[in-house]
Design a protein around this motif. Structure first.
Motif, PDB file in Angstrom:
ATOM      1  N   PHE A 115      74.757  87.012  61.358  1.00  0.00           N
ATOM      2  CA  PHE A 115      73.335  86.740  61.113  1.00  0.00           C
ATOM      3  C   PHE A 115      72.453  87.566  62.053  1.00  0.00           C
ATOM      4  O   PHE A 115      71.389  88.045  61.641  1.00  0.00           O
ATOM      5  N   LEU A 116      72.893  87.735  63.284  1.00  0.00           N
ATOM      6  CA  LEU A 116      72.101  88.551  64.213  1.00  0.00           C
ATOM      7  C   LEU A 116      72.007  89.996  63.704  1.00  0.00           C
ATOM      8  O   LEU A 116      70.924  90.579  63.635  1.00  0.00           O
ATOM      9  N   THR A 117      73.153  90.565  63.316  1.00  0.00           N
ATOM     10  CA  THR A 117      73.191  91.970  62.898  1.00  0.00           C
ATOM     11  C   THR A 117      72.491  92.188  61.568  1.00  0.00           C
ATOM     12  O   THR A 117      71.677  93.112  61.427  1.00  0.00           O
ATOM     13  N   ASN A 118      72.806  91.361  60.579  1.00  0.00           N
ATOM     14  CA  ASN A 118      72.339  91.617  59.206  1.00  0.00           C
ATOM     15  C   ASN A 118      70.966  91.034  58.906  1.00  0.00           C
ATOM     16  O   ASN A 118      70.264  91.562  58.041  1.00  0.00           O
ATOM     17  N   SER A 119      70.608  89.921  59.544  1.00  0.00           N
ATOM     18  CA  SER A 119      69.393  89.200  59.150  1.00  0.00           C
ATOM     19  C   SER A 119      68.270  89.334  60.175  1.00  0.00           C
ATOM     20  O   SER A 119      67.151  89.726  59.833  1.00  0.00           O
ATOM     21  N   VAL A 120      68.580  88.991  61.418  1.00  0.00           N
ATOM     22  CA  VAL A 120      67.536  88.913  62.443  1.00  0.00           C
ATOM     23  C   VAL A 120      67.173  90.304  62.980  1.00  0.00           C
ATOM     24  O   VAL A 120      66.002  90.621  63.177  1.00  0.00           O
ATOM     25  N   ALA A 121      68.198  91.135  63.199  1.00  0.00           N
ATOM     26  CA  ALA A 121      67.936  92.433  63.838  1.00  0.00           C
ATOM     27  C   ALA A 121      67.026  93.353  63.007  1.00  0.00           C
ATOM     28  O   ALA A 121      66.103  93.953  63.575  1.00  0.00           O
ATOM     29  N   PRO A 122      67.248  93.517  61.695  1.00  0.00           N
ATOM     30  CA  PRO A 122      66.428  94.523  60.985  1.00  0.00           C
ATOM     31  C   PRO A 122      64.912  94.311  61.109  1.00  0.00           C
ATOM     32  O   PRO A 122      64.198  95.254  61.513  1.00  0.00           O
ATOM     33  N   PRO A 123      64.384  93.107  60.824  1.00  0.00           N
ATOM     34  CA  PRO A 123      62.930  92.971  60.988  1.00  0.00           C
ATOM     35  C   PRO A 123      62.487  93.007  62.447  1.00  0.00           C
ATOM     36  O   PRO A 123      61.367  93.438  62.748  1.00  0.00           O
ATOM     37  N   THR A 124      63.361  92.584  63.359  1.00  0.00           N
ATOM     38  CA  THR A 124      63.022  92.634  64.783  1.00  0.00           C
ATOM     39  C   THR A 124      62.912  94.083  65.251  1.00  0.00           C
ATOM     40  O   THR A 124      61.984  94.466  65.975  1.00  0.00           O
ATOM     41  N   VAL A 125      63.880  94.887  64.823  1.00  0.00           N
ATOM     42  CA  VAL A 125      63.875  96.315  65.156  1.00  0.00           C
ATOM     43  C   VAL A 125      62.637  96.992  64.563  1.00  0.00           C
ATOM     44  O   VAL A 125      61.955  97.780  65.220  1.00  0.00           O
ATOM     45  N   ALA A 126      62.345  96.677  63.296  1.00  0.00           N
ATOM     46  CA  ALA A 126      61.183  97.294  62.629  1.00  0.00           C
ATOM     47  C   ALA A 126      59.894  96.947  63.363  1.00  0.00           C
ATOM     48  O   ALA A 126      59.028  97.809  63.565  1.00  0.00           O
ATOM     49  N   GLU A 127      59.771  95.698  63.769  1.00  0.00           N
ATOM     50  CA  GLU A 127      58.567  95.264  64.495  1.00  0.00           C
ATOM     51  C   GLU A 127      58.400  96.090  65.770  1.00  0.00           C
ATOM     52  O   GLU A 127      57.310  96.577  66.072  1.00  0.00           O
ATOM     53  N   ALA A 128      59.492  96.253  66.501  1.00  0.00           N
ATOM     54  CA  ALA A 128      59.425  96.966  67.781  1.00  0.00           C
ATOM     55  C   ALA A 128      59.174  98.463  67.597  1.00  0.00           C
ATOM     56  O   ALA A 128      58.642  99.114  68.488  1.00  0.00           O
ATOM     57  N   LEU A 129      59.568  99.004  66.434  1.00  0.00           N
ATOM     58  CA  LEU A 129      59.405 100.447  66.197  1.00  0.00           C
ATOM     59  C   LEU A 129      58.067 100.797  65.544  1.00  0.00           C
ATOM     60  O   LEU A 129      57.754 101.986  65.368  1.00  0.00           O
ATOM     61  N   LEU A 130      57.269  99.794  65.204  1.00  0.00           N
ATOM     62  CA  LEU A 130      55.980 100.067  64.542  1.00  0.00           C
ATOM     63  C   LEU A 130      55.127 101.115  65.272  1.00  0.00           C
ATOM     64  O   LEU A 130      54.495 101.957  64.616  1.00  0.00           O
TER      65      LEU A 130
END
Ligand SMILES: NC(=O)c1ccc[n+]([C@@H]2O[C@H](COP(=O)([O-])OP(=O)(O)OC[C@H]3O[C@@H](n4cnc5c(N)ncnc54)[C@H](OP(=O)(O)O)[C@@H]3O)[C@@H](O)[C@H]2O)c1
Length: 227
Positions: free
Chosen positions: A107-122
């Protein structure tokens, strides 16, 4: 001026294929790998595409990774962000047989990380840049027939979290991309699609459906998928 795509999780499989596809299309590619020193296939692409490919370290489960990358990419406008990285562990196990730490990691890798990473890379994304999350048809509640329970649930959760992300960023275009069932380490030998066919299709979909705003759940051929 060539465009630039940032591919998170490009060491092998579909991420590596997307790197090759975009380099061939004349784009600049920033491709990430967990361990660039051992990213031989990715590094080999550099020789045929001098100056077009930059490789950066990135583990999507490392909370500091996006901050470090943002600093290193400061000033380079990114035209597309594609979070490709994913895993499928415990594929044949019903959920009650999955160890809690394996479930948490998925869940961390597939679900939580993608939008978290995107938010930080904005901060490094151009205002028009679409954000693409690699999901799966297996995450569709409409199409689910059971099996691969942990993986299906993790991609369904990704879809929901991407909806949350899109709602918080109504000025952004968000694509939830299903690559098809593809011959990779994850997809296996029985998959009907090869990597070049899938990545060519996904790049075309980003080209034709990547502008504007709102969120779409779509496959590599551009067909919408029922949520
Ligand atoms: N193949 C299919 O049929 C299919 C179908 C639907 C959806 N998908 C999705 O497509 C994406 C790519 O799948 P694939 O078939 O190319 O799988 P793959 O061949 O198993 O490759 C997985 C990729 O994700 C990276 N990765 C895994 N965990 C990571 C982490 N914590 N941080 C950074 N990178 C990480 C891997 O890096 P390492 O090399 O370092 O392990 C590798 O580059 C996944 O999101 C998958 O769920 C695939």
């Amino acid at each position: 001026m060539p465009k630039t795509i940032l591919l998170i999780g490009a060491n092998r499989g579909l991420g590596l294929g997307l790197t090759n596809e975009y380099l061939t299309r004349g784009w600049n590619v920033i491709a990430t790998a967990r361990n660039p020193a051992h990213a031989e296939a990715l590094t080999a692409l550099k020789s045929n595409h001098a100056g077009q490919l930059r490789i950066e370290p990135f583990d999507v489960t490392d909370p500091k990774a996006a901050g470090t990358l943002t600093k290193s990419l400061s000033g380079i406008p990114i035209d597309v962000l594609f979070v490709v990285a994913g895993q499928s562990k415990a594929t044949d196990s019903p959920i009650h047989d999955v160890a809690p730490e394996i479930a948490a990691q998925e869940f961390l890798t597939n679900s939580v990380a993608p939008p978290t990473v995107a938010e930080a890379l904005l901060p490094v994304l151009a205002p028009h840049a679409p954000i693409v999350f690699m999901t799966s048809l297996l995450g569709s509640l409409a199409n689910s027939r059971g099996g691969m329970e942990l993986y299906r649930a993790s991609k369904a959760a990704l879809n929901m979290l991407a909806i949350g992300f899109a709602a918080r960023h109504p000025d952004r275009r968000v694509l939830l991309m299903h690559p098809g069932w593809v011959k990779t380490d994850m997809g296996g030998e029985n998959a009907p699609l090869d990597v070049p066919t899938s990545v060519r299709g996904m790049a075309d979909v980003i080209e034709t459906q990547g502008a504007g705003t709102g969120i779409t759940y779509v496959d590599y051929a551009g067909n919408p998928i029922a949520w």
